[in-house]
Structures are given as C-alpha cells and as structure tokens.
Design an enzyme around this catalytic site. Structure first.
Site, PDB file in Angstrom:
ATOM      1  N   ASP A  49      12.472 -41.053  13.461  1.00  0.00           N
ATOM      2  CA  ASP A  49      13.929 -41.109  13.369  1.00  0.00           C
ATOM      3  C   ASP A  49      14.577 -40.842  14.724  1.00  0.00           C
ATOM      4  OD1 ASP A  49      13.372 -38.413  13.506  1.00  0.00           O
ATOM      5  OD2 ASP A  49      14.499 -37.850  11.716  1.00  0.00           O
ATOM      6  N   SER A  50      13.764 -40.529  15.726  1.00  0.00           N
ATOM      7  CA  SER A  50      14.252 -40.468  17.107  1.00  0.00           C
ATOM      8  C   SER A  50      14.826 -41.803  17.545  1.00  0.00           C
ATOM      9  CB  SER A  50      13.123 -40.048  18.054  1.00  0.00           C
ATOM     10  OG  SER A  50      11.961 -40.828  17.837  1.00  0.00           O
ATOM     11  N   ASP A  88       9.177 -42.063   9.417  1.00  0.00           N
ATOM     12  CA  ASP A  88       9.924 -40.830   9.173  1.00  0.00           C
ATOM     13  C   ASP A  88      10.870 -40.980   7.990  1.00  0.00           C
ATOM     14  OD1 ASP A  88       9.164 -38.773  10.834  1.00  0.00           O
ATOM     15  OD2 ASP A  88      10.576 -39.259  12.420  1.00  0.00           O
ATOM     16  N   LYS A 118       6.475 -39.383   6.986  1.00  0.00           N
ATOM     17  CA  LYS A 118       6.515 -38.053   7.586  1.00  0.00           C
ATOM     18  C   LYS A 118       7.824 -37.375   7.208  1.00  0.00           C
ATOM     19  CE  LYS A 118       7.285 -37.286  12.082  1.00  0.00           C
ATOM     20  NZ  LYS A 118       8.468 -36.374  12.027  1.00  0.00           N
ATOM     21  N   GLU A 120      10.023 -33.434   7.658  1.00  0.00           N
ATOM     22  CA  GLU A 120      10.115 -32.183   8.403  1.00  0.00           C
ATOM     23  C   GLU A 120      10.197 -30.993   7.466  1.00  0.00           C
ATOM     24  OE1 GLU A 120      13.276 -32.260  11.254  1.00  0.00           O
ATOM     25  OE2 GLU A 120      12.604 -34.132  12.172  1.00  0.00           O
ATOM     26  N   GLU A 187       5.599 -29.432  16.909  1.00  0.00           N
ATOM     27  CA  GLU A 187       6.492 -29.797  18.014  1.00  0.00           C
ATOM     28  C   GLU A 187       7.069 -28.584  18.723  1.00  0.00           C
ATOM     29  OE1 GLU A 187      10.432 -32.497  19.123  1.00  0.00           O
ATOM     30  OE2 GLU A 187       9.536 -32.655  17.119  1.00  0.00           O
TER      31      GLU A 187
END
Length: 290
Positions: A49-50, A88, A118, A120, A187
């Site tokens: 999602d970056s 993501d 993925k 978080e 991270e």
C-alpha cells in the site's frame, strides 16, 4: 506447452519452508513493467500500500483503497510469472472484524489471482489471521513500524529502540505465528530485537530496516533505485535512475524545441506507387518500397 505455462510460481508454503534456510529476497512492485524486471530475481513481490505514496503522491498509506490495491495487484500479476505475489490489505479493509477481513481478502485474491495477502498488526490481529488462514487465505503478517498506524504512532518512527518496548513487540511476533501467518515482515525494529525475534519464531522474518539476521529482506523498489527522492536510513541505493530519467527527459525536450526530433528515422513515409518508391514529405529522400 508454452514456456510461460511451464513456470511454476513460488507459493506461500514455499516461503514458509525457507525458515532458517536460503535467504528470502523480495521487493515491492506496483506496475507490470517493474514486476517483469524484478520477477526473476525475487521470491515474492509485494504489492504494497506504499503505492499510495510512491505512485499516487499521497502523504501516507491511510487513503489507499481496496480498488487501488486490486488494480495494481492485477498489473503485477500480469507482469510476473515466477514470484509469489502478495497484496497488502489497505487501511479500513480488515480491522473491523474477521468476517470483514475475509470478505475483502477473498475479493483481492479472486480479482487479482495473487497468492497471499498481507495485513498489519500483531496480537490484535491474531484472531483475524487465524480466521483467514482457516478459510484458505495465506497471510503474511507485519509488525514493528506499521505505517497504517502512523497517526497513532505520531510518525514513521523506529520501534524497539527502548528495551521496555521489546516484550510487546515479541508478543506480536509470537501471536501472528501462533495464528498461522506463513511469514512476518519486521519493519524498522532495533537490530538486536529483530535478530531475537527471528531466532524465536517458527516462520520466516522479512526485514525492512531490521536486521541482516532476518530470514529475508524487502525494500521499496523505487526507493532502492533512487526514484522517490527520499532515502530512508534503512535503504541502500543500488542505482540512481532518477538522474538517468532527468537527463533523458532533458535531452528529449532540447531536441523537440530545436526541431531535431522527430527526424527522418522516426516518421512514416508516403508510398508513391507510380514511381515504386517511398516519398518522405519535405525531403528529397527516396526509399525502397516496404
């Protein structure tokens, strides 16, 4: 059978099996051309999602939508053949409940063809990860600095630099492993803690700003190529493509303004059938017929 059909994609199970073995290599990818270039070098490609910041110019990953992730996921799947593609789950698409997470993760997998998602979060996501895995969705976890929580964290800050934070971060790693995640991104975590996590959990750790002791590494492709104009502490520039792009665009602009481009080699001729040759308007050149 085509050569493309013979290529077997890496699976989440393959990555899971690399714990303590050959280092896992991964990069982000957001487009088909970049995915094609990175594919043969990487074990998995992350449609992160970056992309909200790297591709769309957003200030954080928070505004990224499920539709954006699906669109870019489809592009990366088309551009790659071998690497596992992980997509993501964006902010707001999975936190409400395991049921919400399943509906949206299933949609991502159905509409992109990716091999895993993925999400978080550590201990707070244990129930959700278990719910997804039990229903056939491979999950890569993400702990430490979680960019979607930037507004709670007060910025993009490294985690675990104070040893008092270590038990909670370790508990996150153990929780996602217990829930069935096939790997976990660690991270911006202090190096000794990242190494300790890697030694304790049974799944591969994928470091980004963590430790060389992790089972694998990931970077934002555009960062390591020097395309984003920013170099976080944990990024090494393996190329500086921005300089090359700037020069190429500058050369193009200069030639256009001087009317040197396009030249005879870059325009289409008119066929003169009567004289059996090609005529380029405004030129005395006579070319053989096509």
């Amino acid at each position: 059978m085509s050569s493309q059909a013979q290529i077997k994609r890496v699976t989440a199970l393959d990555i899971r099996g690399r714990k303590g073995g050959e280092t896992v290599v991964s990069l982000t990818a957001y487009t088909a051309p970049m995915a094609a270039l990175a594919d043969r070098h990487c074990d998995f490609l992350l449609v992160g999602d970056s992309l909200g910041m790297v591709v769309h110019g957003l200030d954080s990953t928070v505004p990224v939508t499920l539709e954006m992730m699906i669109l870019h996921g489809q592009a990366v799947m088309r551009g790659s053949q071998r690497a596992l593609v992980v997509v993501d789950m964006p902010f707001g698409s999975y936190e409400e409940s395991p049921q919400q997470a399943f509906r949206n993760a299933a949609r991502v997998m159905q509409e992109t063809g990716c091999g895993a998602v993925k999400l978080e979060g550590g201990a707070r996501m244990e129930e959700t990860i278990r719910f997804l895995v039990e229903r056939g969705i491979p999950v890569m976890a993400h702990i430490g600095l979680t960019p979607q929580a930037v507004n709670v964290l007060g910025g993009f800050k490294a985690q675990g630099r104070d040893r008092a934070e270590w038990p909670a971060i370790m508990a996150d790693a153990e929780a996602v492993t217990r829930a069935g995640a096939f790997s976990v991104v660690v991270e911006a975590v202090a190096e000794p803690l990242a190494a300790e996590i890697t030694g304790k959990v049974a799944v591969p750790t994928i470091g980004i700003g963590a430790s060389a002791a992790c089972d694998g590494q990931i970077l934002v492709l555009d960062d390591m190529l020097g395309l984003t104009g920013r170099v976080p502490k944990f990024v090494k520039l393996f190329g500086n493509l921005a300089e090359g792009v700037d020069k190429a665009v500058g050369d193009y602009a200069a030639e256009v303004r001087a009317r040197r481009f396009p030249g005879p080699a870059h325009v289409y001729a008119v066929k003169d059938k009567a004289r059996n040759h090609l005529v380029i308007p405004g030129s005395s050149l006579r070319l053989a017929p096509e």
